[in-house]
Design a protein around this motif. Structure first.
Motif, PDB file in Angstrom:
ATOM      1  N   LEU A 302       0.836  -1.197   0.000  1.00 63.85           N
ATOM      2  CA  LEU A 302       0.000   0.000   0.000  1.00 63.85           C
ATOM      3  C   LEU A 302       0.877   1.255   0.000  1.00 63.85           C
ATOM      4  N   ALA A 303       0.287   2.354  -0.443  1.00 68.26           N
ATOM      5  CA  ALA A 303       1.020   3.611  -0.463  1.00 68.26           C
ATOM      6  C   ALA A 303       1.010   4.278   0.916  1.00 68.26           C
ATOM      7  N   GLU A 304      -0.091   4.111   1.630  1.00 68.41           N
ATOM      8  CA  GLU A 304      -0.246   4.749   2.932  1.00 68.41           C
ATOM      9  C   GLU A 304      -0.355   3.707   4.035  1.00 68.41           C
ATOM     10  N   ARG A 305      -0.126   4.132   5.248  1.00 68.75           N
ATOM     11  CA  ARG A 305      -0.278   3.216   6.368  1.00 68.75           C
ATOM     12  C   ARG A 305      -1.751   2.864   6.539  1.00 68.75           C
ATOM     13  N   GLY A 315       8.640   0.118   4.283  1.00 69.45           N
ATOM     14  CA  GLY A 315       9.873  -0.340   3.646  1.00 69.45           C
ATOM     15  C   GLY A 315      10.060   0.334   2.307  1.00 69.45           C
ATOM     16  N   GLN A 316      11.149  -0.069   1.602  1.00 65.10           N
ATOM     17  CA  GLN A 316      11.462   0.550   0.318  1.00 65.10           C
ATOM     18  C   GLN A 316      11.552  -0.532  -0.747  1.00 65.10           C
ATOM     19  N   ILE A 317      10.972  -0.237  -1.919  1.00 64.12           N
ATOM     20  CA  ILE A 317      11.001  -1.232  -3.002  1.00 64.12           C
ATOM     21  C   ILE A 317      12.402  -1.274  -3.601  1.00 64.12           C
ATOM     22  N   THR A 328       5.978  -9.391  -8.278  1.00 65.77           N
ATOM     23  CA  THR A 328       6.520  -9.608  -6.949  1.00 65.77           C
ATOM     24  C   THR A 328       7.415  -8.419  -6.609  1.00 65.77           C
ATOM     25  N   TYR A 329       7.125  -7.782  -5.484  1.00 63.20           N
ATOM     26  CA  TYR A 329       7.929  -6.632  -5.042  1.00 63.20           C
ATOM     27  C   TYR A 329       8.857  -7.085  -3.938  1.00 63.20           C
ATOM     28  N   HIS A 330      10.139  -6.754  -4.072  1.00 69.52           N
ATOM     29  CA  HIS A 330      11.099  -7.050  -3.004  1.00 69.52           C
ATOM     30  C   HIS A 330      11.255  -5.774  -2.193  1.00 69.52           C
ATOM     31  N   ARG A 351      -0.020   2.202 -15.899  1.00 71.64           N
ATOM     32  CA  ARG A 351      -0.712   2.844 -14.787  1.00 71.64           C
ATOM     33  C   ARG A 351      -0.359   2.196 -13.459  1.00 71.64           C
ATOM     34  N   ARG A 352       0.790   1.489 -13.443  1.00 71.87           N
ATOM     35  CA  ARG A 352       1.168   0.797 -12.223  1.00 71.87           C
ATOM     36  C   ARG A 352       1.461   1.806 -11.120  1.00 71.87           C
ATOM     37  N   THR A 353       1.048   1.452  -9.880  1.00 72.91           N
ATOM     38  CA  THR A 353       1.142   2.404  -8.789  1.00 72.91           C
ATOM     39  C   THR A 353       2.564   2.587  -8.268  1.00 72.91           C
ATOM     40  N   PHE A 354       3.293   1.422  -8.159  1.00 74.53           N
ATOM     41  CA  PHE A 354       4.581   1.511  -7.465  1.00 74.53           C
ATOM     42  C   PHE A 354       5.741   1.305  -8.434  1.00 74.53           C
ATOM     43  N   THR A 355       6.839   1.953  -8.056  1.00 68.82           N
ATOM     44  CA  THR A 355       8.035   1.729  -8.876  1.00 68.82           C
ATOM     45  C   THR A 355       9.258   1.653  -7.960  1.00 68.82           C
ATOM     46  N   TRP A 356      10.417   1.472  -8.553  1.00 64.20           N
ATOM     47  CA  TRP A 356      11.642   1.280  -7.776  1.00 64.20           C
ATOM     48  C   TRP A 356      11.873   2.439  -6.815  1.00 64.20           C
ATOM     49  N   GLU A 357      12.422   2.158  -5.669  1.00 67.29           N
ATOM     50  CA  GLU A 357      12.813   3.154  -4.667  1.00 67.29           C
ATOM     51  C   GLU A 357      11.621   3.785  -3.946  1.00 67.29           C
ATOM     52  N   ASP A 358      10.380   3.466  -4.343  1.00 67.18           N
ATOM     53  CA  ASP A 358       9.221   4.011  -3.624  1.00 67.18           C
ATOM     54  C   ASP A 358       9.209   3.522  -2.190  1.00 67.18           C
TER      55      ASP A 358
END
Lengths: 374, 296, 272
Positions: A302-305, A315-317, A328-330, A351-358
């Motif tokens: 998730l983006a928010e708590r 954590g950080q992707i 799969t996100y590490h 339109r993916r929500t998350f990317t590296w270092e997020d």
């Protein structure tokens, strides 16, 4: 029509077809099987799963009669098998190499076992034809094994071992030589044939996906012992050890210390971090070391708590593995621990929500994880 | 150009020293014996051109072959050669199969050594290996000494200079040729085939007959031909171990040539021996061909 | 983990006793004091001494070695060419005849080969001697070399040659730099085979040698016809010893090199 669940192992009245009683097998100094006790019931599709060298093949070869038991007993249908040679057992085996006789045609291969019984010719012919139809090999009856494809050879081997209508069929890595696509089709075919013939199947495999797909129960083995026996769903959802959890599917393991808290445990895993909360049937003493095992697909990203989740951690992707249907996100936690989280790709890539270092939040419920001793 | 030389050199060599000599044998077998050097007639005289060739051809005939059919000595030599070759081939198979079988079953770390032990005699002189049996089989030889000592016999057996000695000699010298192809057939065999046969209800013995023997058939056939073909034309063994009544065609040919100096008859004997050999040689080639195709 | 079964152990023991006892007896009795070959009279090496004094044996041995070295060397060159033509030569006129001529001498009775060659030599007026024996031995042993080399050629990957051509080799260079090193073991064993066949041959040599060139087998054969003699036992022992040392050394070398290769492969596998 009410469908009863097939679970003879839960029925105390059911008589097992195969009984291993304290079976030990040694080759010289090497112990292949150590004090193993296990029942297998009629009509089961029982998988022996484990890495190579875990003793699964030895166990099967003892059932077929190619290896003697060093200590203990094997009973089939209540009869002690100790001094029964392979050719006198109502057990047939499908070999990993298929072991088709190269000098005989497909038809003669299938008829081989029947001819040894000295059955009348007409009966043999009828049975072979039945087997050819069952395995869709009628067209290839006159061919020699080297003139047919790998998938067809596999079916000949199956037909040959089923022809004598054994009480028990042993399958040694039956699909190991086939490519992935063919293997998947054949798995369903095997299940179908097992159901039609009502034969008990014991299958040896190192492919966990195969074991999960076909079996009524799976026995996970390691170093000559059975670690856990359960239905595929139980093995996956409720592994009894880190070994099993890790062997079947993908899993995150977090080491921690358990403290009793209501009907669950608080697991302290890093200094200055909130403990994780997990419910479990296993019991731990306060302060005991434990492992939290959680499947990646049960970890939400998730983006928010989240407000109401039992467990949430930031954590950080670090890495993203795109697998088409899912990604799969590490995710790296503050203490350096890596957690894998899976999310279905319901949206298009752009339109993916998350990317590296997020920076992201991971969360899971208090029943999602399993707490294990070792 | 290089390719042409590469092909031409071995080709011409074999033409000149294998094919042409052969045609000469054929030609002389159709000629007549003569008191001249060389001791046969007619001689081809190419200086006379076409008429010379015609005159030459008109003098050729099948007289020598007619002679061979009429003299019972030759008939009996051919028949007895075939018989001796056949019996010794069967004996070699009976002796060789269990050895090849045991070698194929042996633990891996033993195989190389056993193979070496089978090949070693093949590299040692054929003549010496035949010779070694003279001292064993003679009337006062080691075999008779041993048998007398154990009390199995009271008077020495006459083995040397009989057909029995020839059988022993052939089995002994050609044994590696029987063992090796059978061994290589058995060694290739997948052990799980025997387990499959047992699993399907065979006893050990019937699994052997129904699986092991058919699968080693190519090796058996190859081994038998490798013994039978050279045994048929064998000269050394019958002349050293056989007796005066041991008739083998190789020996007859030798004597016809060196003792009687009848070159045309010797050539005719050779031609017929070759005709007899064509059958097993062709069968052998077929077997090898089939095996090669199966291996691919 | 296989062991010898009772049956297998017996057949191996009996089989190898049959193969080796006669030679063993031969060797033991070459050290016999007595001239009577079948009666033991004490240890002596006198027959080796008298053998080495026997000029006719020494001459014959020298002739044999000359013939064997010459014929096996020529046969190896011709046989390797023949094998290459058979396996890689493609189609050409008379290919079937060629392969027939390569294979036929393997199964031809020696008496026929010998007779036909002799008739040829007489026909073209060639004087018989060492030269004619070399010709005869070369002819039949080149076929054995061809078979040995071609079996190696068949099993080796043609794309290696193609890679060499692709990298700029001429066909001859490709053969010299790539093919030959790879088939070298087969070429060497072909030479050894040709050498042994030549050393061993009695029948063809008897036909083609003539009175001027007596080879060792011819000399032995004429001695053996008279019966067993301790000198022949001594000679046999020497020959058996040479062959045994040769074969065992060769097999140890080949085993060492294959073990070394295995080790290297394992080390390489660990390194990755």
């Amino acid at each position: 029509m009410a469908q009863t669940v097939f679970a003879p192992w839960d029925d105390p009245q059911a008589k097992p077809l195969i009984q291993f009683k304290n079976v030990t097998k040694r080759f010289g100094d090497f112990t292949a099987i150590e004090n193993l006790t296990q029942d297998i019931y009629e009509r089961e599709f029982f998988s022996l799963l484990g890495p190579s060298g875990c003793g699964k093949t030895t166990l099967m070869r003892m059932l077929a009669g190619f290896e003697n038991v060093t200590e203990g007993q094997i009973l089939i249908a209540g009869q002690d098998m100790a001094h029964v040679p392979p050719n006198k057992r109502a057990v047939n085996m499908m070999f990993q190499s298929y072991a088709l006789f190269p000098h005989l045609s497909v038809w003669e291969n299938i008829a081989f076992g029947l001819k040894r019984e000295g059955k009348p010719k007409a009966e043999i012919e009828a049975r072979v034809d039945e087997m050819l139809r069952l395995t869709r090999l009628v067209k290839f009856a006159k061919r020699k094994p080297h003139q047919i494809s790998g998938g067809q050879r596999q079916r000949v081997a199956l037909a040959r071992s089923l022809a004598k209508a054994p009480k028990l069929l042993l399958l040694d890595e039956p699909l190991g030589a086939l490519d992935k696509k063919l293997r998947q089709d054949t798995q369903f075919e095997l299940m179908d044939i097992q159901e039609k013939t009502g034969t008990t199947f014991v299958i040896v495999t190192h492919d966990q996906e195969e074991a999960m797909t076909v079996s009524s129960r799976v026995a996970v083995m390691d170093e000559g012992r059975i670690i856990q026996v359960a239905t595929p769903a139980q093995i996956y959802e409720a592994p009894n050890s880190v070994y099993v959890a890790d062997f079947i599917g993908d899993v995150n393991i977090i080491d921690g210390i358990a403290t009793r808290d209501g009907d669950g445990y608080r697991i302290t895993w890093a200094e200055g971090q909130d403990p994780f909360i997990a419910k479990t049937q296993n019991s731990f003493a306060d302060g005991q070391r434990c492992h939290l095992a959680i499947r990646p697909e049960k970890v939400a990203i998730l983006a928010e708590r989240p407000d109401d989740s039992a467990n949430a951690i930031e954590g950080q992707i670090i890495d993203i593995a795109y697998l088409g249907n899912i990604s799969t996100y590490h995710v790296k936690l503050v203490n350096g621990q890596m957690i894998k989280a899976q999310a279905a790709n319901t949206r298009r890539l752009s339109r993916r929500t998350f990317t590296w270092e997020d920076r992201v939040w991971l969360s899971w419920t208090d029943t999602a994880a399993v707490v294990l001793e070792r | 150009m290089r390719r042409f030389i590469l092909i031409a050199v071995p080709y011409l060599w074999l033409m000149a020293l294998f094919l042409v000599p052969f045609l000469i044998v054929l030609k002389i077998s159709l000629s007549d014996i003569a008191l001249s050097i060389p001791p046969y007639t007619p001689q081809l005289d190419l200086t006379e051109g076409w008429s010379g060739i015609k005159a030459f051809l008109s003098q050729l005939d099948f007289e020598n072959f007619t002679f061979l059919t009429q003299d019972p000595l030759y008939w009996r030599a051919y028949v007895s050669s075939l018989q001796i070759a056949l019996i010794s081939t069967v004996l070699t198979l009976l002796v060789g199969y269990p050895i090849a079988y045991a070698m194929a079953q042996a633990p891996d770390e033993w195989r190389a050594t056993l193979l070496l032990l089978v090949i070693l005699p093949f590299w040692t002189s054929f003549l010496i290996r035949v010779y070694s049996w003279i001292g064993i089989l003679s009337n006062e030889g080691f075999l008779n000494q041993f048998l007398l000592w154990t009390g199995i016999i009271s008077t020495p057996l006459t083995i040397l200079n009989t057909n029995t000695a020839v059988y022993i000699g052939i089995v002994y010298t050609y044994l590696p040729f029987m063992i090796l192809p059978i061994y290589s057939a058995l060694e290739k065999m997948d052990g799980s085939l025997l387990e499959a046969a047992e699993d399907l209800g065979c006893s050990r013995l019937s699994a052997f007959w129904l699986v092991t023997v058919p699968l080693s058939k190519a090796g058996i056939v190859a081994g038998c031909f490798l013994v039978f073909i050279p045994a048929l034309g064998e000269f050394v063994i019958p002349s050293l171990l056989g007796g005066s009544d041991t008739l083998m065609i190789g020996k007859v040919l030798w004597e016809e040539f060196f003792s009687n100096r009848d070159w045309p008859v010797a050539s005719a004997v050779a031609v017929i021996l070759l005709l007899i050999l064509v059958v097993p040689i062709v069968l052998f080639q077929r077997n090898e061909q089939k095996q090669r195709e199966l291996d691919q | 983990m296989r062991r010898f079964s009772w049956f297998n152990a017996t057949s191996l023991t009996v089989g190898f006793a049959f193969l080796y006892l006669p030679m063993l007896i031969l060797i033991i009795y070459s050290f016999n004091e007595s001239r009577l070959v079948t009666v033991w009279a004490g240890f002596s090496t006198q027959w080796y001494g008298s053998l080495l004094q026997n000029q006719s044996f020494l001459d014959a041995a020298w002739v044999t070695i000359q013939v064997a070295v010459a014929s096996s060397t020529i046969a190896t060159i011709l046989g390797t060419m023949g094998a290459y033509v058979l396996v890689r030569g493609g189609r050409f006129m008379g290919r079937t005849l060629f392969s027939g001529m390569i294979y036929a001498p393997l199964v031809m009775p020696e008496v026929i080969t010998g007779l036909s060659l002799l008739l040829l030599f007489i026909g073209i007026g060639l004087d018989r001697g060492i030269f004619t024996v070399v010709l005869a031995h070369t002819t039949f042993s080149m076929c054995f070399v061809s078979v040995v080399v071609s079996s190696r050629l068949v099993s080796f990957d043609k794309s290696l040659e193609e890679a060499a051509l692709d990298l700029g080799c001429s066909p001859f260079d490709a053969f010299r730099l790539v093919t030959l090193p790879i088939i070298a073991p087969a070429v060497i064993s072909g030479w050894l085979l040709a050498f042994t066949l030549s050393l061993d041959d009695l029948v063809i040599a008897s036909f083609t040698a003539g009175p001027s060139a007596t080879t060792l087998p011819i000399r032995i054969f004429s001695a053996v016809r008279m019966g067993v003699s301790p000198e022949i036992n001594a000679l046999s022992t020497i020959m058996i010893a040479i062959v045994t040392v040769g074969v065992v050394t060769a097999s140890i070398i080949s085993k060492r090199s294959s073990l070394a290769q295995q080790r290297d492969e394992q080390a390489a596998a660990r390194a990755t």
